[in-house]
Design an enzyme around this catalytic site. Structure first.
Site, PDB file in Angstrom:
ATOM      1  N   ILE A   1      33.353  41.126  28.790  1.00 25.32           N
ATOM      2  CA  ILE A   1      32.823  40.359  27.669  1.00 25.32           C
ATOM      3  C   ILE A   1      31.622  41.151  27.160  1.00 25.32           C
ATOM      4  O   ILE A   1      30.733  41.509  27.937  1.00 25.32           O
ATOM      5  CB  ILE A   1      32.395  38.940  28.086  1.00 25.32           C
ATOM      6  CG1 ILE A   1      33.594  38.166  28.669  1.00 25.32           C
ATOM      7  CG2 ILE A   1      31.799  38.185  26.891  1.00 25.32           C
ATOM      8  CD1 ILE A   1      34.745  37.956  27.707  1.00 25.32           C
TER       9      ILE A   1
ATOM     10  N   GLY B   1      30.321  31.382  28.670  1.00 22.74           N
ATOM     11  CA  GLY B   1      31.585  30.798  29.115  1.00 22.74           C
ATOM     12  C   GLY B   1      32.826  31.511  28.629  1.00 22.74           C
ATOM     13  O   GLY B   1      33.951  31.070  28.911  1.00 22.74           O
TER      14      GLY B   1
ATOM     15  N   SER C   1      35.057  33.001  31.604  1.00 18.46           N
ATOM     16  CA  SER C   1      35.855  31.959  32.261  1.00 18.46           C
ATOM     17  C   SER C   1      37.014  31.526  31.374  1.00 18.46           C
ATOM     18  O   SER C   1      38.137  31.323  31.854  1.00 18.46           O
ATOM     19  CB  SER C   1      34.973  30.747  32.575  1.00 18.46           C
ATOM     20  OG  SER C   1      33.951  31.094  33.492  1.00 18.46           O
TER      21      SER C   1
ATOM     22  N   GLU D   1      41.599  44.418  40.398  1.00 21.58           N
ATOM     23  CA  GLU D   1      41.234  45.756  40.867  1.00 21.58           C
ATOM     24  C   GLU D   1      39.722  45.925  40.905  1.00 21.58           C
ATOM     25  O   GLU D   1      39.049  45.824  39.874  1.00 21.58           O
ATOM     26  CB  GLU D   1      41.845  46.808  39.932  1.00 21.58           C
ATOM     27  CG  GLU D   1      41.509  48.244  40.293  1.00 21.58           C
ATOM     28  CD  GLU D   1      42.062  49.243  39.300  1.00 21.58           C
ATOM     29  OE1 GLU D   1      41.795  50.449  39.459  1.00 21.58           O
ATOM     30  OE2 GLU D   1      42.754  48.828  38.354  1.00 21.58           O
TER      31      GLU D   1
END
Length: 398
Positions: A245, A253, A256, A278
């Protein structure tokens, strides 16, 4: 001459500080600007969000420094949606133009070429005017690549999630523009092989309605790449590779929200066995734990389960909820501890501690093979203490 030579030592720049990235869109796209920003943006006609990278070593080397400049500024401008790019390098002094008493001519490091090597050539604007024109045009005309699969709202602003398939040339071209962000913000990140069509990419975009227009303006918020591995006989195991992000949208948020969309898509796909990650960061691990736990608790996944839990039961939970054994075990242990905090049953707590300690011992038996019995017990006790403290930290966030 000594004074001039002493200045040579100061002609070194920290590239993590010198590089400044900016997402830009036409100012008319943002109806919620505050007045202070409006005055500044009236001059350029653009709405600009700036941020520095976390890492520059993939481009400028492990020391993240370049030699030969004073007051170096490496400005990376992106159109917020299309990611059309303009590089603007400025500095107060360049050592190549300085006189020196040294017997050799000093030259400044090339800061532009290494950067251009990792940026998409198709995205590059050669002049500031060309870039400004692209920002205005893209603000009104850019549409996210891929297929829209989800939307959500944060503080009255709409966000949309798109799924891109690497068999699409449009998606591959956009990913080429986006992938440099991974180098700047994900530790140890490398470019993926975009010719491998087993890759998929999920992208989050902010959607704003333009004042006086019927069209919407999109800005990139973040993305994640997911790879499908073959699983016998005709199934796939999915692995999240890169998850990012962008800084202006963090702690809101969106991570999520993106993870829940990815997990939800895979849970509904009968051909998917499980989802793994990973080399996750500690921040990602916390976010994933909370997302998985909230989902599992909402599904009543652990109702009626008490410690000790058999491996067969853990395996059954992992298959049902498509989580790898390590993650479903972690979620189960956290959920059971959460139940104990409510019930306050000493016997149940004792059983729980033994259950977790057996798992810790089994996972670390090779590392403890050279220890005597007392050392092994102490190591397990110490490890358990740290595990329980971490679980309580997660529980407090649920």
């Amino acid at each position: 001459m000594k004074q001039k030579d002493s200045r040579v030592k100061k002609m070194s720049a920290d590239t993590a500080e010198a590089v400044l990235q900016a997402l830009e869109k036409d100012a008319a796209a943002d109806a919620n600007q505050d007045s202070a920003d409006e005055e500044e943006e009236e001059e350029s006609g653009a709405d600009i969000i700036q941020f520095h990278p976390a890492f520059t070593y993939p481009i400028y080397g492990e020391h993240e420094r370049v030699f030969g400049y004073k007051g170096l500024a490496i400005n990376l401008h992106y159109a917020a949606g299309s990611l059309a790019t303009y590089v603007d390098v400025r500095y107060k002094k360049n050592i190549s133009a300085m006189e020196s008493s040294l017997p050799i001519q000093l030259r400044a490091d090339d800061v532009e070429t290494p950067l251009l090597q990792v940026l998409s050539d198709s995205a590059m604007c050669r002049t500031k005017e060309e870039f400004a024109s692209r920002v205005v045009k893209d603000t009104e005309r850019f549409e996210p690549p891929g297929r829209k699969i989800h939307e959500y709202t944060r503080e009255s602003i709409q966000y949309e999630v798109y799924l891109g398939d690497f068999s699409s040339e449009v998606v591959r071209r956009y990913h080429e523009r986006m992938q440099t962000f991974a180098l700047f913000f994900i530790e140890g990140a490398q470019f993926i092989d975009a010719t491998d069509e087993r890759w998929k990419i999920y992208m989050v975009f902010e959607k704003l309605v333009l004042e006086g227009h019927a069209t919407a303006c999109y800005s990139l918020v973040g993305f994640t790449t997911v790879y499908g591995f073959y699983h016998w006989p005709d199934m796939k195991r999915m692995r999240i590779s890169q998850f990012l992000i962008l800084p202006p949208y963090q702690n809101m948020g969106h991570g999520s929200a993106l993870y829940r969309v990815v997990y939800g898509e895979l849970v509904r796909d009968s051909k998917i066995v499980d989802l793994t990650v990973e080399d996750p960061s500690a921040v990602f691990d916390d976010m994933r734990d909370l997302c998985d736990l909230r989902y599992l608790l909402a599904q009543n996944a652990f109702d009626g389960i008490t410690a000790p839990v058999s491996l067969a039961e853990i395996k059954k939970l992992g298959i049902r909820y498509k989580l790898a054994r390590r993650q479903i075990t972690r979620c189960l242990e956290i959920a059971l501890l959460r139940q104990l905090a409510v019930k306050k049953d000493p016997n149940a707590y004792s059983e729980y501690r033994l259950f977790v300690k057996r798992r810790i011992y089994a996972q670390n038996s090779d590392l403890m093979s050279s220890m005597d019995a007392d050392e092994k017990k102490q190591r397990v006790r110490d490890t358990y203490k740290g595990v329980e403290e971490d679980y309580h930290r997660i529980i407090a966030l649920i």
